[in-house]
Design an enzyme around this catalytic site. Structure first.
Site, short mmCIF file in Angstrom:
data_model
loop_
_atom_site.label_atom_id
_atom_site.label_comp_id
_atom_site.label_asym_id
_atom_site.label_seq_id
_atom_site.Cartn_x
_atom_site.Cartn_y
_atom_site.Cartn_z
N CYS A 99 3.61 1.70 2.60
CA CYS A 99 4.89 1.02 2.33
C CYS A 99 5.83 1.99 1.60
O CYS A 99 7.02 2.02 1.86
CB CYS A 99 4.70 -0.19 1.43
N CYS B 101 0.83 -1.21 0.00
CA CYS B 101 0.00 0.00 0.00
C CYS B 101 0.87 1.26 0.00
O CYS B 101 2.08 1.19 0.00
CB CYS B 101 -0.88 0.01 1.24
N ASP C 192 28.44 -39.63 -1.85
CA ASP C 192 27.32 -38.73 -2.16
C ASP C 192 27.38 -37.45 -1.31
O ASP C 192 26.62 -36.52 -1.53
CB ASP C 192 25.97 -39.43 -2.01
N ASP D 46 28.19 -40.04 3.78
CA ASP D 46 29.60 -40.31 4.01
C ASP D 46 30.42 -39.04 4.20
O ASP D 46 31.61 -39.01 3.93
CB ASP D 46 30.17 -41.14 2.86
N ASP E 132 32.68 -44.96 -2.64
CA ASP E 132 31.64 -45.56 -1.85
C ASP E 132 30.78 -46.34 -2.84
O ASP E 132 30.66 -45.93 -3.99
CB ASP E 132 30.82 -44.45 -1.18
#
Lengths: 120, 735
Positions: free
Chosen positions: B17, B14, B623, B627, B429
């Site tokens: 603001c 508005c 990943d 790990d 892994d």
């Protein structure tokens, strides 16, 4: 040895001592950051070039480059992984939050001009 | 210096603001006026660039509870614009100084002057031409050297300024007072040509260097250019085009065939083939359907899609990649420390050497001693090239990290790039890294009841293999039986009652513990495990009933990835929690000889350390989520990209292309970058170490060799150009 040669030797010796003293024995003046920001003027180096900042707090370093030399167009704070272009006559703010105490150097893009951040 | 800028504002409702923002921004020191337009949701600020920055304005807006959008591209554009302007002005100065310098050479060089027009031979004309060069193009050096001098520091420009000024002042004195020099027995001969040509050649070197340096940051520019500008958002049933900065999380966005996907998110409708090569480096388009993740800035090739925005602004994968690459380019490689240390002392030392050169030539040199002293000390100042040392490492790091990003290899910092070339052991892994990470039922041994009971029991389990069994049961249309008294026995399996009878389902250890005889199954179990399957046995109420074999499949790039590492004589190790036989089978399929099996997740870190204690430099590939400790304890952690998160803390390198062959590519990139850096440093140091003494005249007593300052300036210009060009060659290497 003629007088002129003695004079040249004398002045050269003085010149070398002066160069050493002038450039290499410059005292570092540490500026402590008051509040949470500090302005650094980039002109023929960094003014101030040694600043102490508190650990764990975010400090805003405002660089203002007034020197047109391309050597100073970038500032590198390697330990904080920052490489920033500094447009001429324009304030550039860099925020850092140091997580550990110590001395961290910063320099221009080519490593010719140096400054130091002391985290206390 | 006043400037006016406009920023889009988010979160306004508005007129109040408007006042709030205007007041908050107005209070920022240096801001002259601040105006907010509610209709366009934009803030226009007039401010003094010397006193405040866009960041300060943005934080004032934020302090008032709104958000100002500072376009990140602006900085890059400004840099580009400033660089182009600088290049243009350099070009003019180079042409002017070389042209005027050549005229002076024509009028003063012993052989050439015979063919020159008379006016060019007049010292006063040479003085005018020389002064123009000295105080117009040459002013650049004073502009840099004087503030540095005031600051008690010295740089490259200081050396050029002192050198050319000495030549100029001497020539000026000769022109004005020739008789004084004649009376001293020195032929009155000016050296305006030296000063002018040196300035011209050094500026020419700087021009090419600046041009080449533009190329080193090209990768970031390319990435920034990928970001889409608008998005077609579905709001209140209507499709509207909005600026990318206005897209919010949760927005439904329509992407038509051939269009760019604006932000990261999840497909809610439609399916398509998506080209992700520009962001992840993955060359083959990926087929995506409802529920799949899409990445902003990738291209929708075929179908029409609707997706829900999940990450916007600085959270998108592209923004994270840009940030990561920028940070890597800002970091310093350990190898650079020595260059930094030397360059801090370099210029003052060269000045001292030049003074010493002058004295030695004056006292011990042949006649005319003064001229020899002057020209040789100028040559020392001019030939010294600290720039090449300063540029050697960062330019190579910038090109190297940029090249990596183009291929989906994101390097976190220069240190990681430096370590990677020393790696001689790579540990993979297994689950989710070498394999796809989605186990599937490969064989059921026994009657139909085996799967029915196993699936019913697994319904309550959270084990990763359970989903594979449930999926299989679903596919076969098997319905679940009611299970009571379900219990998971960690590390062994599960148990439960069906129709009042107790069944157990798990590994051989569970069967042994419960006292079931597996004699009828042993051969089958061995056979299945040798094929890389994880075997589970169903038993109850008083005998073993059957087997379910589950296996994960290798990623298509696994074999080639391992092979390319072995070809580089790098040892490859696989680490997994699987039993020995199954682990060895899958390792064999991938071509891996060393296997660490039956390792609990928490023990992987210790295994990495054990291998490091064999004097190995270890890269751990995983990943990055399960790990992380193992990744962090390795010399370098390499994470395979999952989803849209790229900043994986424990990893020094993230492979967003999900291609295992990139592990070898990353190591190769590191090797090539380090080779370039070492070549650059060797060249930069060698150049100075050899040519400064030559300029001082150390070869003169033996070979009669002296270095004219003009040749010194040509050598110095070539030196820094060659370092930057060598770094740019990295763009062309194959990895």
């Amino acid at each position: 040895m003629t007088a002129d040669k003695i004079l040249v030797l004398l002045f050269s010796g003085l010149g070398i001592v002066f160069t050493y003293w002038f450039f290499l024995m410059r005292k570092e003046e540490e500026v402590r950051v008051v509040g949470n920001s500090i302005d650094i003027t980039v002109e023929g180096g960094y003014k101030p070039d040694v600043i102490s900042i508190p650990e764990g707090k975010t400090t805003k370093i405002n660089f203002l480059r007034k020197d047109p030399s391309s050597c100073l167009e970038e500032v590198v704070i390697g330990d904080f992984k920052i490489r920033k272009f500094l447009p001429l006559n324009e304030k550039v703010s860099i925020e850092i939050t140091p997580k550990k105490k110590g001395e961290f150097s910063f320099s221009c893009g080519m490593g010719m001009f140096h400054g130091k951040l002391i985290v206390k | 210096m006043m400037e006016t800028k406009t920023y889009p504002i988010k979160g306004m409702h508005c007129a109040s603001c408007v006042r709030l923002i205007e007041r908050a921004v107005g209070k920022v020191p240096g801001v002259n006026t601040a105006n907010v337009n509610l209709a366009t949701e934009k803030l226009t600020v007039a401010f003094d660039k010397n006193e405040c920055s866009s960041d300060q304005i943005a934080s004032a807006v934020e302090g008032a509870g709104y958000k100002a959008i500072i376009n990140e591209n602006i900085e890059e554009d400004k840099q580009q614009e400033e660089k182009l302007k600088e290049l243009q002005s350099l070009k003019i100065k180079v042409v002017a100084s070389l042209f005027l310098g050549s005229l002076i050479v024509w009028g003063s060089f012993p052989f050439l002057m015979q063919f020159s027009p008379y006016p060019l031979q007049i010292f006063w004309i040479q003085l005018i031409l020389g002064s123009i060069v000295q105080f117009w193009p040459g002013l650049t050096f004073y502009h840099a050297a004087i503030p540095a001098f005031k600051n008690r520091t010295a740089n490259m420009d200081t050396l050029v300024a002192i050198g050319t000024t000495a030549a100029y002042l001497y020539s000026l004195a000769v022109t004005i007072f020739p008789y004084i020099f004649e009376s001293l027995g020195i032929e009155p001969e000016p050296y305006f040509d030296v000063a002018a040509i040196v300035i011209g050649l050094i500026l020419l070197g700087r021009y090419f260097e600046a041009k080449a340096k533009l190329g080193t940051s090209e990768a970031i520019k390319k990435l920034l250019g990928l970001a889409p500008k608008t998005a077609r958002v579905i709001r209140e049933g209507k499709e509207i085009d909005v600026a990318i900065s206005e897209v919010i999380v949760g927005d439904l966005i329509r992407v038509r065939p051939g269009e760019k996907i604006p932000v990261d998110g999840e497909i809610v409708e439609g399916e398509s083939s998506i080209d992700e090569s520009m962001v992840t480096g993955e060359s083959i388009p990926v087929d995506k359907k409802q529920g799949d993740i899409v990445i902003g800035a990738t291209i929708n090739k075929a179908g029409s899609l609707i997706f829900k925005a999940g990450k916007v602004g600085s959270d998108t994968m592209l923004a994270q990649i840009i940030k990561l690459v920028q940070e890597a380019q800002g970091s310093k490689a350990p190898i650079q420390r020595i260059a930094d240390l030397i360059s801090a002392y370099f210029v003052p030392i060269v000045i001292m050497l030049a003074i010493a050169t002058f004295a030695v030539w004056y006292v011990f040199g042949p006649a005319p001693a003064f001229l020899f002293s002057l020209l040789n000390s100028i040559a020392v100042l001019i030939i010294a090239c600290p720039c090449a040392m300063g540029l050697a490492t960062p330019t190579a790091i910038m090109v190297g990290t940029g090249k990596g990003a183009e291929r989906g290899i994101l390097i976190k910092d220069a240190e990681s790039l430096e370590i990677a070339h020393k790696v001689n052991t790579v540990i993979f892994d297994k689950t989710g890294t070498l394999t796809i990470g989605k186990p599937q039922v490969t064989e059921i041994f026994g009657d139909k009841k085996v799967l029915e009971l196993a699936a019913s029991l697994e319904k309550g389990s959270e084990h990763s293999l359970a989903s594979a069994i449930l999926e299989k049961a679903d596919a076969e249309g098997i319905r679940n039986l009611e299970v009571t008294g379900f219990k998971a026995i960690a590390g062994f399996g599960i148990e439960g009652k069906v129709n009042g009878e107790k069944y157990i389902f798990g590994n051989t250890k569970l069967m042994e513990k419960e006292g079931f005889n597996l004699a009828d199954f042993e051969q089958k179990i061995e056979e299945l495990e040798n094929q890389g399957n994880t075997v589970m046995i169903l038993a109850g109420p008083n005998k073993a009933l059957g087997l379910v074999a589950v296996a994960d499949t290798l990623k298509p790039s696994a074999k080639d990835g391992v092979q390319s590492l072995l070809a580089k004589k790098i040892e490859v190790v696989m680490i997994t929690g699987d039993n020995k036989r199954a682990a060895e089978a899958i390792a064999k399929e991938a071509g891996i000889l060393r296997v660490l099996s039956e390792i609990l997740p928490q023990d992987k870190e210790a295994e990495v350390r054990k291998i490091q204690s064999e004097d190995k430099i270890v890269a751990m590939v995983g990943d990055g989520i399960n790990d992380a400790p193992a990744l962090a304890s390795a010399d370098i952690g390499i994470a395979m990209g999952t989803g849209t998160d790229v900043a994986i803390e424990a990893a020094g390198i993230t492979l967003v292309n999900k291609d295992l062959r990139s592990v070898a590519s990353a190591i190769e990139l590191s090797k090539k970058t380090m080779r370039t850096i070492k070549m650059n440093l060797f060249w930069a140091f060698g150049y100075n170490v050899i040519l400064i003494p030559v300029a001082m005249g150390v070869l003169y007593p033996f070979l009669g060799i002296l270095l004219n300052p003009i040749f010194a300036s040509a050598a110095m210009a070539l030196s820094s150009i060659s370092v930057v060009s060598n770094s740019l060659l990295l763009k062309k290497v194959k990895i």
